[in-house]
Design a protein around this motif. Structure first.
Motif, short mmCIF file in Angstrom:
data_model
loop_
_atom_site.label_atom_id
_atom_site.label_comp_id
_atom_site.label_asym_id
_atom_site.label_seq_id
_atom_site.Cartn_x
_atom_site.Cartn_y
_atom_site.Cartn_z
N LEU A 111 70.66 -38.32 7.18
CA LEU A 111 69.08 -38.40 7.36
C LEU A 111 68.27 -37.11 7.58
CD1 LEU A 111 68.98 -41.96 8.82
CD2 LEU A 111 68.14 -41.50 6.53
N SER A 112 68.98 -36.45 8.36
CA SER A 112 68.49 -34.99 8.76
C SER A 112 68.38 -34.33 7.33
CB SER A 112 69.36 -34.45 9.78
OG SER A 112 69.35 -35.08 11.04
N THR A 113 69.38 -34.36 6.53
CA THR A 113 69.47 -33.55 5.22
C THR A 113 68.25 -34.18 4.42
OG1 THR A 113 71.75 -33.49 5.34
CG2 THR A 113 70.52 -33.13 3.18
N VAL A 114 67.86 -35.55 4.38
CA VAL A 114 66.90 -36.04 3.83
C VAL A 114 65.63 -35.64 4.33
CG1 VAL A 114 65.51 -38.40 3.36
CG2 VAL A 114 68.03 -38.03 3.14
N ALA A 115 65.48 -35.64 5.60
CA ALA A 115 64.10 -35.04 6.02
C ALA A 115 63.87 -33.69 5.81
CB ALA A 115 64.28 -35.36 7.85
N VAL A 116 64.82 -32.84 5.95
CA VAL A 116 64.79 -31.51 5.75
C VAL A 116 64.30 -31.21 4.43
CG1 VAL A 116 65.68 -29.01 5.69
CG2 VAL A 116 66.13 -30.39 7.60
N ALA A 117 64.98 -31.87 3.43
CA ALA A 117 64.55 -31.68 1.77
C ALA A 117 63.06 -32.08 1.73
CB ALA A 117 65.39 -32.39 1.23
N ALA A 118 62.64 -33.28 2.18
CA ALA A 118 61.38 -33.76 2.14
C ALA A 118 60.32 -32.93 2.71
CB ALA A 118 61.28 -35.12 2.72
N THR A 119 60.61 -32.20 3.77
CA THR A 119 59.78 -31.14 4.55
C THR A 119 59.44 -30.09 3.70
OG1 THR A 119 60.27 -31.94 6.59
CG2 THR A 119 59.41 -29.85 6.51
N ARG A 120 60.57 -29.60 3.14
CA ARG A 120 60.40 -28.62 2.15
C ARG A 120 59.58 -28.67 0.84
NH1 ARG A 120 66.74 -26.79 2.55
NH2 ARG A 120 66.87 -25.59 4.66
N ARG A 121 59.77 -29.95 0.22
CA ARG A 121 58.99 -30.20 -0.87
C ARG A 121 57.50 -30.46 -0.55
NH1 ARG A 121 63.14 -34.10 -1.83
NH2 ARG A 121 61.84 -35.88 -0.69
N ALA A 122 57.08 -30.82 0.71
CA ALA A 122 55.81 -31.13 1.22
C ALA A 122 55.13 -29.61 1.31
CB ALA A 122 55.95 -32.01 2.38
N ALA A 123 56.08 -28.98 2.02
CA ALA A 123 55.38 -27.56 2.34
C ALA A 123 55.20 -26.67 0.80
CB ALA A 123 56.60 -26.58 3.06
N THR A 124 56.06 -26.83 0.04
CA THR A 124 55.97 -26.20 -1.39
C THR A 124 54.89 -26.69 -2.20
OG1 THR A 124 58.31 -25.97 -1.74
CG2 THR A 124 57.02 -25.94 -3.43
N ASN A 125 54.39 -27.97 -1.78
CA ASN A 125 53.11 -28.58 -2.31
C ASN A 125 51.99 -28.16 -1.70
OD1 ASN A 125 54.70 -29.91 -4.39
ND2 ASN A 125 54.97 -31.71 -3.15
N GLY A 126 52.06 -27.20 -0.70
CA GLY A 126 50.56 -26.86 -0.09
C GLY A 126 50.44 -27.45 1.31
N ASP A 144 50.33 -28.29 5.34
CA ASP A 144 50.78 -27.50 6.42
C ASP A 144 51.76 -27.81 7.06
OD1 ASP A 144 50.10 -29.48 8.13
OD2 ASP A 144 47.74 -29.04 8.32
N ALA A 145 52.08 -27.14 8.02
CA ALA A 145 53.41 -27.33 8.80
C ALA A 145 53.62 -28.80 9.43
CB ALA A 145 53.76 -26.36 10.03
N ARG A 146 52.37 -29.22 10.07
CA ARG A 146 52.45 -30.45 10.78
C ARG A 146 52.82 -31.74 9.67
NH1 ARG A 146 47.71 -31.85 13.64
NH2 ARG A 146 48.82 -33.69 14.39
N ALA A 147 52.07 -31.63 8.66
CA ALA A 147 51.76 -32.75 7.62
C ALA A 147 53.33 -32.46 6.80
CB ALA A 147 50.82 -32.36 6.58
N ALA A 148 53.88 -31.54 6.61
CA ALA A 148 55.23 -31.27 6.09
C ALA A 148 56.34 -31.93 6.95
CB ALA A 148 55.45 -30.01 5.64
N LEU A 149 56.31 -31.73 8.21
CA LEU A 149 57.01 -32.35 9.05
C LEU A 149 57.03 -33.88 9.15
CD1 LEU A 149 56.90 -30.18 12.34
CD2 LEU A 149 58.87 -30.56 10.86
N ALA A 150 55.72 -34.44 9.16
CA ALA A 150 55.38 -35.82 9.15
C ALA A 150 55.77 -36.18 7.77
CB ALA A 150 53.85 -36.05 9.34
#
Length: 503
Positions: free
Chosen positions: A445-460, A462-468
Motif C-alpha cells: 500500500l505504501s507503493t500504491v500511495a507513492v505512485a498515486a501521489t506522483r500521478r497527482a503531482a504530475t497532473n498539477g 499541489d503537495a498537500r493535494a497530491a499527498l491526499a
C-alpha cells in the motif's frame, strides 16, 4: 487423564497422530484443563498487560523518532531502523516464540519474556548511540515474539470454549487493537512533556505489574510437549520469516521489480519451502505440525487474520499520515484523534461473542469484514477540507467496530477445538499471520500511495493535494482487500462452529 477422554482431543491433534503418522510420546501430559488453583481473572489481567506492552511498543516510538534522531545523531537513512529492528525481530521469531511456551512451559515463557522486555526497555532508555538504541529495539522485538503468542495460549488453556472464552478474547482483542492507538497518543504525551527516553522507561512499571500478576496466576505445570526441541526447524522458520519481513520493509528503498527485492523475497520463499518439507517429513517435535492446518477453521482463520492485519496496520499508518501531513495536526492531537477508534474497537469486541452465538461465524465475520471495508471506503473520501468531526470520526467508528468484531470472532474460530498441547503453535500462527499481513500490506500500500501521489503531482496538484490523493488511493485498495476477505468468509467459514475438524 487419558488422552482419549480429554474433551479437547480431535482427529487433527497430536493425540491422534504425530508428524509422520506415529503417536507422540506417551510421557507428554495433557495440561489443557487449568489447575484448581488457577485464577482466570488474574490470568486475563496478565495476558492484557503483556499484550498492551507488545502493541504499545509497536507504535509508541513513531512520534518520538525526530527527537531520538537529533539526540543520538542518527543519519536520516538509519533512523527508520528504530522501528524496523522491532518489527524484524518480532515478525521473524513469532513462530518460534509461539512454540517455546509448549516446550518450556507457560510460566517460564511469560516470565522470561517480561524480564527480557524490561531489560531491553531500560537499555533503550539509557542508550547513548544509534547502535545501542537499535539493539535495544531488537531485544524488545524478541521479547514481544514470546509474549504475543503466550497471551493467546493462556486464554486457550484457561478459559473453556464458549461464553467465557469469547469474553476473554474480547478483552484481548480490545487491548490488541487499542494498544497501537494508545501508543501513538502516549508517545506524543511523553515526548512533549518529558523526554523521548520515557517511551522506553514507561515499560518498567508495566513489566513489574506483569511479573507480579504472572507469578500469582500462571501455574507452574510441566511443559505440554516433551522431547527435543526442533532446532533446525526453528532456524529455518525464523530465518525464512526474518528474510521475508526484511525484504518487505526494504521495498520503500528498492522497488518491487529490483534484483535486490526479488532476490530477497525469492530466498524467503525457498527457505519457507525447506522449512515446510523438514516439518512435514523429518522433524520429531516440529515447530509447526502441519496437520493442524487440515482443520478448515485453522487455515481459514489464519488467512483471514493475515488480510485483516494488512487492513488494520494500513488504517493506522495512513490515517496518522493524513492527519499530520495533510491536515497538519500536531503529534499529540494526531494521537488523540485515535480515541474514537479505541472506543469503537472496544464496542465491537464486547458484542462479538453475542453476535457469533446468535448468527454464527459465517454471518458475523462476513458482516464485520464488510463493515471494516465500508469504513476504509469512507476514509478514501477524505480531502483537504475534511475536519475531525465531519471527516474522521465517522469512518473511525465504523472501521473500528468491524475490526473489534472480526478479531474476536476470527480468533474464537481459529482456537476452537485445539489440543492444549498445541495452543502455542496456533497462537504463533495467528500472530504471525497478523504481523506478516501487516508487513505485506504496508509495503504494497505504501507503493500504491507513492505512485498515486506522483500521478497527482504530475497532473498539477499541489503537495498537500497530491499527498491526499495518494493516501485516498491506499484506503481504496485496503477496502478492496477487506472485501476479498469478506468473500472468503462467505465461501469457507462454517456457519456454526463444527463439532469436529473438517478435513
Amino acid at each position: 487423564m487419558p488422552e482419549a477422554a480429554h474433551p479437547h482431543a480431535t482427529a487433527d491433534t497430536p493425540s491422534a497422530t504425530g508428524p509422520t503418522g506415529a503417536a507422540p510420546p506417551a510421557k507428554a501430559p495433557l495440561t489443557g484443563a487449568p489447575p484448581a488453583s488457577a485464577r482466570p481473572g488474574l490470568v486475563l489481567a496478565t495476558v492484557s498487560v503483556c499484550q498492551l506492552m507488545v502493541t504499545l511498543d509497536a507504535s509508541i516510538v513513531n512520534i518520538a523518532l525526530p527527537a531520538m534522531g537529533e539526540s543520538l545523531g542518527f543519519a536520516d537513512s538509519s533512523l527508520p531502523w528504530v522501528v524496523n529492528a522491532y518489527a524484524l525481530a518480532f515478525g521473524g521469531l513469532l513462530l518460534l516464540g509461539g512454540r517455546i511456551a509448549d516446550l518450556v512451559g507457560h510460566r517460564r515463557a511469560v516470565l522470561a519474556g517480561l524480564v527480557l522486555f524490561g531489560l531491553a526497555s531500560v537499555l533503550g532508555g539509557f542508550a547513548q548511540s544509534p547502535a545501542q538504541l537499535v539493539a535495544a529495539r531488537a531485544g524488545q522485538g524478541v521479547a514481544a515474539a514470546v509474549l504475543a503468542p503466550i497471551g493467546l495460549t493462556l486464554i486457550m488453556v484457561t478459559f473453556a470454549e464458549g461464553a467465557a472464552r469469547a469474553r476473554a478474547l474480547g478483552i484481548w482483542s480490545m487491548v490488541t487493537a487499542g494498544g497501537s492507538a494508545l501508543g501513538v497518543l502516549l508517545g506524543g504525551v511523553l515526548t512533549d512533556l518529558l523526554d523521548w527516553r520515557w517511551v522506553f522507561f514507561v515499560n518498567a512499571p508495566i513489566v513489574l505489574v506483569g511479573l507480579a500478576l504472572a507469578l500469582r496466576s500462571v501455574p507452574a505445570v510441566r511443559p505440554p510437549l516433551a522431547g527435543r526441541p526442533d532446532v533446525l526447524g526453528a532456524v529455518l522458520g525464523t530465518v525464512s520469516m526474518t528474510v521475508l519481513v526484511y525484504g518487505l520493509m526494504e521495498t520503500d528503498r528498492h522497488p518491487w521489480g529490483s534484483a535486490r527485492t526479488l532476490g530477497t523475497l525469492g530466498a524467503a520463499v525457498l527457505l519457507g519451502l525447506l522449512f515446510l518439507v523438514w516439518e512435514a517429513r523429518f522433524a520429531r517435535t516440529p515447530i509447526v505440525r502441519l496437520g493442524v492446518l487440515r482443520a478448515r477453521t485453522a487455515w481459514v482463520s489464519s488467512l483471514l487474520v493475515t488480510l485483516l492485519g494488512a487492513g488494520m496496520l494500513a488504517g493506522f499508518y495512513f490515517c496518522s499520515l493524513f492527519l499530520q501531513n495533510v491536515l497538519h495536526y500536531e503529534p499529540l492531537a494526531a494521537g488523540a484523534a485515535f480515541v474514537p477508534f479505541c472506543a469503537g474497537t472496544a464496542a465491537g469486541s464486547i458484542v462479538a461473542g453475542r453476535l457469533t452465538a446468535r448468527f454464527g461465524g459465517r454471518v458475523t465475520l462476513t458482516g464485520a469484514l464488510l463493515l471494516t471495508a465500508l469504513g476504509m471506503l469512507w476514509f478514501a473520501g477524505l480531502d483537504l477540507d475534511s475536519d475531525f468531526l465531519t471527516g474522521f470520526v465517522g469512518p473511525s467508528i465504523v472501521t473500528s467496530v468491524g475490526v473489534g468484531v472480526c478479531m474476536v470472532a476470527n480468533t474464537g474460530m481459529g482456537t476452537s477445538g485445539v489440543d492444549p498441547r498445541e495452543a502455542g503453535l496456533v497462537s504463533g500462527l495467528l500472530n504471525a499471520g497478523r504481523q506478516c499481513g501487516g508487513s505485506i500490506g504496508l509495503a504494497v500500500l505504501s507503493t500504491v500511495a507513492v505512485a498515486a501521489t506522483r500521478r497527482a503531482a504530475t497532473n498539477g496538484d499541489d503537495a498537500r493535494a497530491a499527498l491526499a490523493a495518494g493516501y485516498d488511493q491506499a484506503f481504496l485498495v485496503t477496502a478492496g482487500v477487506l472485501g476479498v476477505a469478506a468473500l472468503l468468509a462467505v465461501l469457507f467459514v462454517p456457519p456454526r462452529r463444527p463439532t469436529a475438524p473438517d478435513h
